[in-house]
Design a protein around this motif. Structure first.
Motif, PDB file in Angstrom:
ATOM      1  N   GLU A 151      31.296  70.570  28.153  1.00 23.72           N
ATOM      2  CA  GLU A 151      31.886  71.844  27.785  1.00 23.72           C
ATOM      3  C   GLU A 151      31.110  72.981  28.452  1.00 23.72           C
ATOM      4  O   GLU A 151      29.918  72.859  28.710  1.00 23.72           O
ATOM      5  CB  GLU A 151      31.831  72.034  26.256  1.00 23.72           C
ATOM      6  N   PRO A 152      31.776  74.108  28.684  1.00 22.34           N
ATOM      7  CA  PRO A 152      31.079  75.254  29.295  1.00 22.34           C
ATOM      8  C   PRO A 152      29.957  75.784  28.396  1.00 22.34           C
ATOM      9  O   PRO A 152      30.020  75.672  27.174  1.00 22.34           O
ATOM     10  CB  PRO A 152      32.177  76.309  29.442  1.00 22.34           C
ATOM     11  N   LEU A 153      28.969  76.368  29.015  1.00 25.01           N
ATOM     12  CA  LEU A 153      27.904  77.044  28.278  1.00 25.01           C
ATOM     13  C   LEU A 153      28.356  78.458  27.936  1.00 25.01           C
ATOM     14  O   LEU A 153      29.182  79.038  28.644  1.00 25.01           O
ATOM     15  CB  LEU A 153      26.630  77.122  29.125  1.00 25.01           C
ATOM     16  N   ASP A 154      27.773  79.040  26.901  1.00 27.04           N
ATOM     17  CA  ASP A 154      28.061  80.426  26.553  1.00 27.04           C
ATOM     18  C   ASP A 154      27.336  81.403  27.477  1.00 27.04           C
ATOM     19  O   ASP A 154      27.635  82.590  27.475  1.00 27.04           O
ATOM     20  CB  ASP A 154      27.663  80.711  25.104  1.00 27.04           C
ATOM     21  N   GLY A 155      26.377  80.922  28.230  1.00 30.63           N
ATOM     22  CA  GLY A 155      25.602  81.760  29.143  1.00 30.63           C
ATOM     23  C   GLY A 155      25.263  80.982  30.392  1.00 30.63           C
ATOM     24  O   GLY A 155      25.913  79.983  30.706  1.00 30.63           O
ATOM     25  N   PRO A 156      24.231  81.400  31.082  1.00 29.54           N
ATOM     26  CA  PRO A 156      23.857  80.721  32.325  1.00 29.54           C
ATOM     27  C   PRO A 156      23.186  79.377  32.072  1.00 29.54           C
ATOM     28  O   PRO A 156      22.704  79.119  30.966  1.00 29.54           O
ATOM     29  CB  PRO A 156      22.871  81.695  32.973  1.00 29.54           C
ATOM     30  N   PRO A 157      23.139  78.530  33.097  1.00 30.28           N
ATOM     31  CA  PRO A 157      22.362  77.291  32.985  1.00 30.28           C
ATOM     32  C   PRO A 157      20.880  77.627  32.803  1.00 30.28           C
ATOM     33  O   PRO A 157      20.465  78.759  33.037  1.00 30.28           O
ATOM     34  CB  PRO A 157      22.587  76.582  34.319  1.00 30.28           C
ATOM     35  N   PRO A 158      20.093  76.652  32.400  1.00 38.43           N
ATOM     36  CA  PRO A 158      18.672  76.920  32.170  1.00 38.43           C
ATOM     37  C   PRO A 158      17.921  77.273  33.453  1.00 38.43           C
ATOM     38  O   PRO A 158      18.294  76.821  34.541  1.00 38.43           O
ATOM     39  CB  PRO A 158      18.129  75.602  31.618  1.00 38.43           C
ATOM     40  N   PRO A 159      16.853  78.039  33.312  1.00 38.46           N
ATOM     41  CA  PRO A 159      15.945  78.218  34.449  1.00 38.46           C
ATOM     42  C   PRO A 159      15.274  76.881  34.767  1.00 38.46           C
ATOM     43  O   PRO A 159      15.145  76.019  33.894  1.00 38.46           O
ATOM     44  CB  PRO A 159      14.911  79.218  33.937  1.00 38.46           C
TER      45      PRO A 159
END
Length: 181
Positions: A151-159
């Motif tokens: 599923e899509p994340l609510d924000g960016p992928p992790p650093p």
């Protein structure tokens, strides 16, 4: 200044209590090393028992894991923590790679660059729906069917941070990563 502390990984049943004390103590985050135990499991527990702490692998050993596996763990922990996860990766030394993990050794900095780029390519596919098409010297990814697309994340992928003790890895951390773990 951010204050980070270690999270023990040898007793998963203690993580909820420890993470509550760390968060109440005013720390900014926790890090978990990969030594005798997997670093991702305590962070998964911490993700659902905390609300403000940064959660970081410090470090997860990269080369014995496929970049797909690290991408998946990172994506899931980023979702579970509402965007507080940092994927810290390390190459480990030749003896451990060859004799403990039974994987071939190659120059770590070029391989780590490819590893990080592969993880980011996988995350890009999951974020955008673009076709997965990554080809390198060590890794190739070109299959992502709907059943394996999270599923899509609510924000960016992790650093992504890497361990760096020499000039080549330090250079790589500045060129392709989000810091040194």
């Amino acid at each position: 200044m951010r204050v980070i502390t270690g999270l023990p990984n040898n007793d998963l049943t203690s993580v909820p209590e420890v993470i509550a004390a760390v968060e109440a103590g005013g720390y900014d985050g926790v890090t978990v090393a990969e030594n005798a135990h997997n670093p991702f499991l305590p962070l998964a527990i911490a993700a659902v028992h905390s609300s403000a702490l940064t959660l970081e692998t410090g470090v997860a050993i990269a080369f014995p894991r496929s970049p797909m596996m690290s991408a998946n763990m990172g994506w899931d922990l980023q979702a579970a923590s509402s965007g507080r996860f940092v994927l810290g990766l390390g190459s480990q030394v030749k003896a451990h790679n060859e004799r403990r993990f039974s994987i071939p050794w190659s120059a770590p900095a070029p391989r780590m660059r490819e590893y990080v780029n592969a993880v980011r390519a996988i995350w890009n596919t999951w974020a955008t729906g673009e076709k997965l098409d990554f080809e390198g010297e060590h890794y190739r990814f070109n299959l992502m069917t709907p059943n394996f697309h999270p599923e899509p994340l609510d924000g960016p992928p992790p650093p992504i941070k890497i361990s760096a003790v020499g000039p080549a890895m330090l250079r790589l951390s500045g060129e392709a990563c989000d810091g040194v773990s």
